[in-house]
Each structure stands twice: as structure tokens, then as C-alpha cells.
Design an enzyme around this catalytic site. Sequence first.
Site, PDB file in Angstrom:
ATOM      1  N   ASP A   1       0.799  -1.208   0.193  1.00 14.13           N
ATOM      2  CA  ASP A   1       0.003   0.088   0.101  1.00 14.13           C
ATOM      3  C   ASP A   1       0.931   1.175  -0.103  1.00 14.13           C
ATOM      4  O   ASP A   1       1.475   1.531   1.156  1.00 14.13           O
ATOM      5  CB  ASP A   1      -1.020   0.188   1.310  1.00 14.13           C
ATOM      6  CG  ASP A   1      -1.992   1.083   1.219  1.00 14.13           C
ATOM      7  OD1 ASP A   1      -1.915   1.875   0.308  1.00 14.13           O
ATOM      8  OD2 ASP A   1      -2.702   1.348   2.144  1.00 14.13           O
TER       9      ASP A   1
ATOM     10  N   ASP B   1      -7.977   3.026  -3.596  1.00 18.17           N
ATOM     11  CA  ASP B   1      -8.399   2.981  -2.165  1.00 18.17           C
ATOM     12  C   ASP B   1      -8.857   4.594  -1.839  1.00 18.17           C
ATOM     13  O   ASP B   1     -10.314   4.862  -1.927  1.00 18.17           O
ATOM     14  CB  ASP B   1      -7.326   2.492  -1.051  1.00 18.17           C
ATOM     15  CG  ASP B   1      -7.772   2.700   0.016  1.00 18.17           C
ATOM     16  OD1 ASP B   1      -9.048   2.874   0.375  1.00 18.17           O
ATOM     17  OD2 ASP B   1      -7.083   2.355   1.312  1.00 18.17           O
TER      18      ASP B   1
END
Length: 355
Positions: free
Chosen positions: A189, A240
Site C-alpha cells: 500500500d 483506495d
Amino acid sequence: MRITNISFERLDLKLSDPYTIAYETIDRTSNFILKVETDTRIVGYGCAAPDPVVTNESPGDVTQAIKNIIIPYLLGKDPFTYALLLLELKELLGKRSSALAMVDLALFDIMSKKAEVPLYKFLGGFRNHIATSITIGIMGIDDTLSYASEYVKQGFTILKIKGGSDLEEDIAKMRLIHEKYPDIELRFDGNQGYSVKESVAFVKATAAIGIEIFEQPTKVEAEERLGEVTDLVSIPVMADESLKTLTDAFRLAQNERVDMVNIKLQKVGGIWVGMHINSVAKAAKLDAMVGCIDECGLGIAAGLHFALSRPNIVYADLDGHLDIIDDPYHSIFRLEKGILYPTEEYGLGFSDANF
């Protein structure tokens, strides 16, 4: 059926392990539990986890929303008219997505309890368990390896590593973890921390690892850069922070900016919107993951039931409860060796008598 009483509780919860992401360090979270009573014995529960960055709310915003908007609006309403209720509440609440999600979860809890089935079956019941990743925040290489070792010992088979603040260190971490645990699935991420050039460099440098997901490497404000990364790298890129609404999902899909989407119920406003977003993703042939923020077990249970309900949702990142101290809702699902299982209790699995 009519809603006869609504009450709430604020939980100020400490984290046993503060963690760092690209833009802040987090050591506590505030959750709200909404209790919605009806003129039957059925009681529904929902969870809100406000976050100024993710959900555009402070705890004070949610408190005011419950007292001034949610309670006056919902009293006397039929919970089975949820499409109308949630549409009108969204107009009243504006961008306060976790407050909306809290109501959404409580309504779905009521309806699935009335149907006398667990929520995941009420929503579709595609599967009955799913593997979750567990997240390692931004820290030094030695600490990262130490956490990875501990999680592998606990039985987790998927690790998500957060980065975005130091490209070379991020590359080194991923290589070392893979070298030590070659059979563990790795996700990364970027938390909006990379440029397009850095994103491409990261993927090239870690190509031998076989990273499963490359999540939100670039900033939300320049979405076209996310699309550039997707075009230039060989591994799946996931949105996201770029995905907060159904409109976002449609735009990302239409412009082919990503390969995957991360649906967080607190961020998008609950299960009803989440199902619409997942339908857009399915139509665009994008895989979906159900993620979370720092939510107690009630919020995580909702994400789990949603993830189990649809064939297009093939990934889960539902570990936001694991560092919460004294979580009163930790027992409404099971976590065994990195696999999440719901109970077969009705609704979200929380008994009214335990409130």
C-alpha cells in the site's frame, strides 16, 4: 415493523500497537454503536468509525448527526424501506459517510434478524469464509521483519506492507520479507506517497516477488497519475482513497484508471452503496476487496458479511480490530490462521442481550 427507540454509545478505544502510514501516526480510535429498537423484539446495531481524512468526520460530527438528524428522522419509520431511508438520510448527512454507514448496518442487521439468517446469507451467501491480510505500518526494516515473523507464526498467509515515504527502504523491506517467507502472499500500500516514476521503479525492483496488489500509490488529487501507473506496470493497481462514492467507482472504471477497488463500508456509506459500487466494478471486470479502518468487531463483522455475499469480492483486508484494546465485539466472528469465519447467529451476530 416500526422503529420505536434509538440510542447510542461512544467508544474511545486505545490501540495496543500505534502505527504509521504515509501521512500520520495513529494510536487510538473513536467508534459509535447505534442501537435501533423496533416494535418487535428485534434490535439492530450499527457502527461508525469517524476519521477526518477517510470519512470527513470528527467524533463530534457523528454525535451531532445522531442527536440532530438520525434519531429525529428514523423514529417511527419502517426499517424495510431502507432504500428510501438511506437515500433521504444521505441528503441530510452530506459527506458524513460513517454516520450513514452506521444506520445502514443497523437496518441490514434488523432485516436479516427478521429473516432469521446471518447477514451474509441475507445478502447472497456466496461463501462462508475468506482470508484476510494483516497490515504492517511504516517502520524500520528490522521492526517490519519482526512483525512479519510474528504474523506468520500466528498463521497469517497474506501480509500488507504500508509504505510510500522511502522508496529504497520499501523495496528492501519487500525483498527481505519475500526472501524469508517465499510462500507468503504480499500486498503493498503506497498510501499516495509515490510519483508515477517512483511507482514504476518500485514495481520493477520487486518484480521477482510477485506482489499481489499495488494499492493507491499516487495522490488522490491527480487521479490521472493512478491511471498512468496502471498502464505502465504489470501487477494489479488498486484504488483506495480515490474511491469514496459510486460516482468515483464509475469514473475510475470508465477511464480504466485501475484494475481493482477497495470498498470500505465506513468510507462509502455502508452496505447498500457498497453493493452498487461492487456492481460497477463487476461490470467493468474489476476485482473488489473489502477493506476497513480502525473499527471495532461490529464494524469488521459488517465488512466480513458483505465480503462473503458476492462472487466479485475476492479479497479482504479486515484487520482493523486486532489492535483495539478491550473490544466488546471481538467474539461475533472467528479468526483462525488468517481466515475469517462468521458465526451462524442472525444478523451481524451480536446478541441484543449483550448491549
